[in-house]
Design an enzyme around this catalytic site. Structure first.
Site, PDB file in Angstrom:
ATOM      1  N   HIS A 101       7.666 -27.499   1.805  1.00  0.00           N
ATOM      2  CA  HIS A 101       6.781 -28.447   1.118  1.00  0.00           C
ATOM      3  C   HIS A 101       5.698 -27.756   0.344  1.00  0.00           C
ATOM      4  O   HIS A 101       4.641 -28.578  -0.095  1.00  0.00           O
ATOM      5  CB  HIS A 101       6.092 -29.373   2.338  1.00  0.00           C
ATOM      6  CG  HIS A 101       7.095 -30.159   3.074  1.00  0.00           C
ATOM      7  ND1 HIS A 101       7.744 -31.074   2.680  1.00  0.00           N
ATOM      8  CD2 HIS A 101       7.620 -29.640   4.313  1.00  0.00           C
ATOM      9  CE1 HIS A 101       8.473 -31.583   3.530  1.00  0.00           C
ATOM     10  NE2 HIS A 101       8.758 -30.880   4.683  1.00  0.00           N
ATOM     11  N   GLU A 107       0.882  -1.219  -0.096  1.00  0.00           N
ATOM     12  CA  GLU A 107       0.079  -0.013  -0.012  1.00  0.00           C
ATOM     13  C   GLU A 107       0.886   1.242  -0.082  1.00  0.00           C
ATOM     14  O   GLU A 107       0.662   2.347  -0.701  1.00  0.00           O
ATOM     15  CB  GLU A 107      -0.973  -0.170   1.119  1.00  0.00           C
ATOM     16  CG  GLU A 107      -1.866   1.029   1.107  1.00  0.00           C
ATOM     17  CD  GLU A 107      -3.011   0.906   2.381  1.00  0.00           C
ATOM     18  OE1 GLU A 107      -3.953  -0.001   1.895  1.00  0.00           O
ATOM     19  OE2 GLU A 107      -3.112   1.646   3.237  1.00  0.00           O
ATOM     20  N   LYS A 120     -12.958   1.961  -3.019  1.00  0.00           N
ATOM     21  CA  LYS A 120     -14.113   2.514  -2.329  1.00  0.00           C
ATOM     22  C   LYS A 120     -15.074   3.018  -2.988  1.00  0.00           C
ATOM     23  O   LYS A 120     -16.481   2.938  -3.066  1.00  0.00           O
ATOM     24  CB  LYS A 120     -13.544   3.178  -0.923  1.00  0.00           C
ATOM     25  CG  LYS A 120     -12.856   2.467  -0.045  1.00  0.00           C
ATOM     26  CD  LYS A 120     -12.508   3.248   0.944  1.00  0.00           C
ATOM     27  CE  LYS A 120     -11.490   2.676   2.075  1.00  0.00           C
ATOM     28  NZ  LYS A 120     -11.030   3.468   3.199  1.00  0.00           N
TER      29      LYS A 120
END
Length: 529
Positions: free
Chosen positions: A351, A322, A455
Site C-alpha cells: 500500500h 557507507e 564532520k
C-alpha cells in the site's frame, strides 16, 4: 521464459543450508551463464582478499588498520593470542555484568535494581542494537531499552520525559570509540544534566563502551562510572554489532547473545567457500553486480515480510552505503561506486510504493526477506482455510511475481523463524557480501572519508558561529550579514552566517534581528543583551 524454464532456473540457483534452515534465491535476477563465467576470475580474487583480511592483513590502508569483525564470533581466527584474549575476556566480562545487573548485584544507589537502559550512540553504535532489540527482545525483557541516537534536542527531551520517574533506576550506556563524536557527547552531556537536576550521581548509573585510552574512557575512570567495555580499533561501527557495542545492550535485555554469535559463525563458515554456487554471500554479491553493471546503477529495495525485521533495511542502509559508497577505487581512480538502499516492511509496501516498483522507473532490484514460521502456536483462520500468515506469504509471492512479469528483478532470502541464531546469520551474510562486492569493484569497504568530511564541515560551521557571536557581542551597532562576514574574515560565508543567525534567533540565543527574513541582504543584526 515459460514457467517450466523458470522452475528449472529456480532449482539451478536456489541455495539452501539445512542447519540454518536458510534459503537464498537469486533466480529472478536476469544474468546469463556467460556473465557468471566471465566473473569467475574476479571472484577468485575476492575470495583471496577475504581470506587475507581474516588472516590479519591491513584491509583499511587509509587508517593502517586490520579489519577483524569476523574474529568476534570465532576468536580462534584472531591473528595473535593477545587479540584472542581481548575478545574472549570482553565477552565474559559483559556476560557477567549483565547477569549482575539482572540479579540486582549491580544496582543504582537507593534502588533495588535497574529497570531501564538508555543507549547513547550514533550510526553503527545505534542501528545494530536497535535492529537486534526490535527483532529479538522479549516482551518481558528484564530491562527496557531506550535510544538517544541523534543530537536533536526535542528527541532527547522525549526520551528523558518517558523516564522522568524512573531516571534513578535507569542505566546509561555511552557508546563512542573516540569519545569525541559530537552527537554522542551531546547526548551524554544532556542526560548527565538531567541526572544532576534530580540530584542523582550520573557516574553511578553510567557505563562507557569506548576505545582504550579514549577521552570517554578517561572521563569514565575519573568520574567513577560503573565500568567500561572496549571498542576494538579493528572493528568499524557498522560491523560492531557482535562486539560490546551490540552485545552489552542485547545481554541486558535477556537476548541469547551466544546464539547470535553462533549463527554468525555458522554463516561465516558457509561464506568462506570458494565456489560461487556454494557460497551465499558470493551469490548475493553476484546478483548486486549483475543488477547494477558493477556500478551501482540500480537501488536495493529491502522488504522484510516480518514486523520484527522492519529495521533491517535501516541497518543495511549504513552497512551497504557507507561501505560501498566511494568516490575513489583502490588505485586512486574516480569511480563513484555505491548501492543506494531503502525499504520498509511487507505487506505495508503493498500500500506504499509497490505501485512504482512495478510500473515506475525500473531503477532498482528488490530483496524480499521471508520468514516461514508465522507465530508461536496455532493461527486462527481469518476466512475458510486461510490465516493472516497465509495472506502475508501470498502477498510476498504475488509481489515477486508481479515485479518479474514487468521485468523488475528480485532476490528472496528465506529463514525458518526469527531467532538470535537467524539474526546473527543474516548480519554475517551481508557483512561478507559487502566485503566480496567491494573486492569485485576494487574499493575500500572499511573507511568512510565522506563521513569524516561531513564532520569537519560541521565543526567549521560551529567555529564560524562562535566567531559571529563574539563579533556581535563586541559591536555596539547593528550589522548587515555582509558586514558580519567581513568582520569574521569569512566574506564567502554570508549564506552560512544567515542560517546561523536564523537558528540562534529561533532559539532565543541573544540575537536581535530587524527586517524581513525573506530579504536577507536587508537584515540588521545586533546582540540583544
Amino acid at each position: 521464459m515459460d514457467q517450466s524454464q523458470l522452475w528449472q532456473r529456480y532449482q539451478d540457483w536456489l541455495y539452501y543450508d539445512p542447519d540454518l534452515n536458510f534459503y537464498l534465491d537469486i533466480s529472478r535476477m536476469r544474468f546469463s551463464d556467460q556473465f557468471v563465467q566471465e566473473m569467475q576470475p574476479q571472484f577468485q580474487k575476492a575470495f583471496q582478499d577475504m581470506a587475507d583480511l581474516e588472516a590479519g592483513a591491513i584491509a583499511n590502508p587509509d587508517e593502517n588498520r586490520m579489519v577483524g569483525h569476523y574474529w568476534l564470533r570465532n576468536p580462534d581466527l584472531a591473528p595473535n593470542a593477545e587479540l584472542k584474549a581481548d575478545i574472549t575476556d570482553t565477552l565474559e566480562k559483559l556476560k557477567t555484568f549483565a547477569a549482575q545487573v539482572h540479579s540486582g548485584y549491580i544496582h543504582p544507589p537507593k534502588e533495588a535494581r535497574f529497570t531501564d537502559v538508555i543507549s547513547i550512540g550514533i550510526g553503527g553504535s545505534a542501528l545494530g542494537p536497535q535492529f537486534v532489540s526490535q527483532a529479538l527482545a522479549p516482551l518481558d525483557a528484564p530491562l527496557n531499552l531506550h535510544f538517544i541516537d541523534n543530537t536533536d534536542p526535542k528527541g532527547i527531551d522525549d526520551q528523558l520525559e518517558q523516564l522522568r520517574d524512573r531516571l534513578s533506576s535507569t542505566l546509561v550506556l555511552v557508546i563512542s570509540k573516540s569519545g569525541g563524536t559530537p552527537e554522542t557527547r551531546n547526548g551524554m552531556i544532556e542526560v548527565q544534566k538531567a541526572y544532576e537536576a534530580q540530584n542523582l550521581n550520573f557516574g553511578s548509573h553510567a557505563v562507557a563502551i569506548t576505545g582504550k585510552g579514549s577521552k570517554l574512557e578517561q572521563i569514565a575512570i575519573s568520574e567513577g562510572w560503573i565500568t567500561t567495555f572496549p571498542m576494538h580499533d579493528w572493528v568499524g561501527g557498522r560491523t560492531s554489532e557482535m562486539s560490546a557495542v551490540g552485545l552489552v545492550p542485547a545481554a541486558l535485555q535477556g537476548i541469547d547473545i551466544d546464539s547470535i554469535l553462533e549463527g554468525a559463525k555458522t554463516m561465516d563458515n558457509l561464506t568462506r567457500k570458494s565456489q560461487l554456487k556454494t557460497n551465499p554471500a558470493a551469490l548475493l554479491s553476484l546478483a548486486w553486480y549483475a543488477a547494477g553493471n558493477g556500478k551501482g546503477e540500480k537501488d536495493m529495495v529491502v522488504l522484510p515480510y516480518k514486523d520484527s525485521l522492519s529495521l533491517f533495511s535501516r541497518y543495511l542502509q549504513q552497512l551497504v552505503m557507507e561501505s560501498l559508497g566511494k568516490e575513489k577505487d583502490l588505485d586512486g581512480n574516480t569511480v563513484y561506486q555505491g548501492i543506494a538502499v531503502y525499504g520498509n516492511k511487507g505487506s505495508t509496501d503493498q500500500h506504499a510504493y509497490v505501485q512504482q516498483l512495478r510500473e515506475g522507473v525500473p531503477n532498482f532490484f528488490a530483496t524480499f526477506i521471508e520468514v516461514l514460521k508465522d507465530r508461536d502456536g496455532d493461527s486462527p483462520e481469518v476466512e475458510a482455510g486461510v490465516t493472516s500468515g497465509d495472506y502475508l506469504s501470498g502477498l510476498l509471492q504475488g509481489t515477486r511475481l508481479a515485479l518479474y512479469e514487468n521485468e523488475r528483478d528480485s532476490i528472496t532470502i528465506t529463514v525458518g523463524e526469527v531467532t538470535p541464531r537467524t539474526v546473527g546469520a543474516l548480519i554475517a551474510l551481508y557483512e561478507r557480501a559487502v566485503g566480496l562486492y567491494a573486492s569485485l569493484v576494487n574499493i575500500n569497504a572499511y573507511h568512510q572519508p565522506g563521513v569524516e568530511a561531513g564532520k569537519k564541515a560541521a565543526a567549521s560551521i560551529l567555529e564560524l558561529q562562535n566567531n559571529v557571536i563574539e563579533v556581535l557581542q563586541q559591536e555596539k551597532t547593528s550589522l548587515s550579514l555582509s558586514e558580519i562576514a567581513q568582520k569574521v574574515n569569512a566574506p564567502d560565508s554570508v549564506e552560512a552566517i544567515y542560517k546561523i543567525i536564523r537558528h540562534l534567533h529561533s532559539n532565543y540565543r541573544g540575537v536581535k534581528v530587524e527586517g524581513n527574513w525573506g530579504k536577507p541582504s536587508d537584515l540588521k543584526i545586533s546582540w540583544a543583551n
